[in-house]
Design a protein around this motif. Structure first.
Motif: not given
Length: 539
Positions: A29, A32-33, A36, A129, A134, A136
């Motif tokens: 991970t 930034d995940a 959110t 990813w 995320m 992604t």
């Protein structure tokens, strides 16, 4: 084996080729995940679209709307939202990889086409990813469907998937438009652009019918779900009982519809941002100004290590039909867009991941027309780059999530009682404390984003810390460094942290309260003198 059974087997093989590396790298991970995830948690609590519970509404999530997708799973906190995002990403990419395998199967009748599928399980970026938490993983799935659906006869559905992907990730817009336009040359069910005579049968493992060879008696009726006609049964006059054929739309109308599906979602998101936040682009674009030189190096490294080397076959390009040539153009355009965007600071080639399914399908088409003696070493070279990344970075990437959770647990106590915390890595902090966070990178804070410097080198004035009422700092020590005495003499990992340590009076105003024990993640918690637990011995 029946056609349906064969298709199911191919799709299953494609899905497993994506699922196995995703599970192996499920622990990966990035910080930034959890940014959110904190937005999603506040939405779930009814606090609105904001990073800080009592803060303003800010545009801190590049894929606008992604936090709303996670909100139903986020009532238990940011970590619950992260877990849901990881599961969604893996599930979406696994299913889309099955469709991608079917498209590879349809690319030709040559066995060499399946060599391109080896790029999927060898790809650490795709596996990691998809499970990172995320957006992604979902965007990679949309990228796969954007190229697989046209190959399966659903060009407009593919354009819609490309458009949604571009709405979530703005740098994908050129890719989406090129794919949508090129897909008009892909085989269409019952229309122009179908495979040459006999190619479809060969791809299904059947012998092509000879000229003038009739279908076995009853085969046509069975394919349409009708009972075979008996001996002597009259054949109805042509056209009797049949629906009139639907008129074919002009090529320009199909192309216009595809471009609209691929581009309108991006425009809608941009206009929504403009109306709500006063900017058409995401806040991250302001916080991190593009660096052309860095972007060029990033794109080149991604090209060498993520599989596109398999496409370098100039002689074979001339033998390709329009649709696979369009795939090549879409991949090239995306790498140029990534370079123009300045690349990315996150590991494992995140920005090119959504285009990697197009690389796989294009590689299958190239293998279908190229000499096998050249295809084998070319695919092997591409695989060598992927395997190098998997072996060198994969084991470390798989431990990232567990190490972040350990930091959260170690420093949760030291952060207790903090009201306003300033830090660069605010994702894990949002899971460790409910305090107001001052984002020193500016990704969630427009005032900080507008300051000079990159997202790790913002020139934060001491007056800003005072104006925000910061009572706690969290800084990351440079790798291999220990906390010095005084703490201001320590070497920190990023420029903004080093500047804060050098602010006049910082050593007197803040004192160390704790240091995390995780190698490579040695965070120092500094409490303002007089605040709760200030002056305590660092752990």
């Amino acid at each position: 084996m029946t056609r349906r059974g064969r298709a199911l087997l191919v799709a299953l093989a494609g899905a497993l080729s994506a699922l196995i590396p995703a599970l192996a790298l499920f622990g990966f991970t990035v910080d930034d995940a959890l940014i959110t995830a904190r937005y999603a948690h506040h939405l779930a609590l009814g606090l609105g679209y904001r990073f800080n519970a009592a803060g303003p509404v800010t545009d801190g999530v590049t894929p606008l709307g992604w936090a709303f997708v996670l909100a139903p799973f986020a009532a238990g906190g940011p970590l619950a939202a992260l877990a849901a995002a990881k599961a969604m990403g893996v599930a979406a990419w696994t299913l889309a990889a099955g469709a991608l395998a079917l498209a590879v199967d349809r690319s030709s009748g040559r066995p060499a086409r399946f060599a391109a599928l080896l790029l999927v399980p060898a790809s650490a970026p795709l596996g990691a990813w998809s499970a990172a938490g995320m957006e992604t993983g979902v965007v990679a799935a949309l990228g796969a469907l954007a190229v697989a659906l046209p190959a399966l006869g659903c060009a407009l559905a593919g354009a819609a998937c490309a458009g949604i992907a571009a709405a979530l990730r703005p740098e994908l817009l050129p890719f989406a438009l090129v794919v949508a336009l090129a897909a008009q040359a892909a085989p269409r069910r019952g229309g122009e652009g179908e495979a040459p005579r006999g190619e479809g049968e060969a791809a299904r493992g059947e012998a092509p019918r000879g000229e003038g060879e009739a279908a076995p008696r009853g085969e046509g009726e069975a394919a349409r779900g009708e009972a075979p006609r008996g001996e002597g049964e009259a054949t109805p006059p042509p056209g009797e009982g049949e629906a009139p054929p639907r008129p074919e739309r002009p090529a320009w109308a199909r192309a216009l519809a595809a471009l609209a599906l691929a581009g309108v979602p991006f425009v809608v998101v941009a206009l929504t941002r403009l109306a709500i936040f006063g900017r058409a682009g995401p806040l991250a674009a302001l916080a991190k100004a593009p660096d052309a030189a860095l972007g060029a190096r990033y794109a080149l490294a991604c090209f060498l290590l993520t599989g596109p080397v398999a496409l370098v076959a100039p002689l074979a390009w001339r033998a390709l039909p329009a649709w696979p040539r369009g795939l090549l153009a879409a991949v090239a355009v995306h790498f140029l867009a990534v370079a123009a965007a300045g690349g990315d600071w996150m590991p494992l080639s995140r920005l090119v991941v959504p285009a990697l399914p197009a690389v796989v399908l294009a590689a299958a088409h190239v293998a279908s027309v190229a000499d096998a003696r050249v295809t084998a070493p070319r695919i092997a070279l591409a695989l060598a780059g992927e395997i190098f990344v998997m072996a060198r970075i994969g084991p470390t990437a798989a431990r990232v999530g567990a190490e972040r959770l350990r930091v959260v647990e170690e420093l949760r106590g030291a952060l207790a009682g903090a009201e306003v915390v300033a830090a660069l890595d605010i994702g894990w902090l949002g899971a460790a404390t409910g305090a107001t966070l001052v984002d020193l990178a500016g990704v969630t804070d427009p005032a900080v984003a507008a300051l000079p410097g990159g997202h790790t080198t913002k020139r934060i004035p001491g007056a800003l810390l005072d104006a925000r009422g910061v009572d706690t700092l969290v800084l990351l020590l440079a790798e291999g460094q220990a906390l010095a005495s005084p703490w201001t003499a320590s070497r920190f990992a990023r420029g903004v942290e080093q500047r804060l340590a050098r602010l006049p009076g910082a050593g007197e105003e803040f004192a160390p309260a704790a240091v995390s024990g995780v190698p490579h993640l040695r965070y120092v918690v500094l409490r303002r003198t007089g605040a709760d637990s200030a002056g305590a011995e660092p752990r």
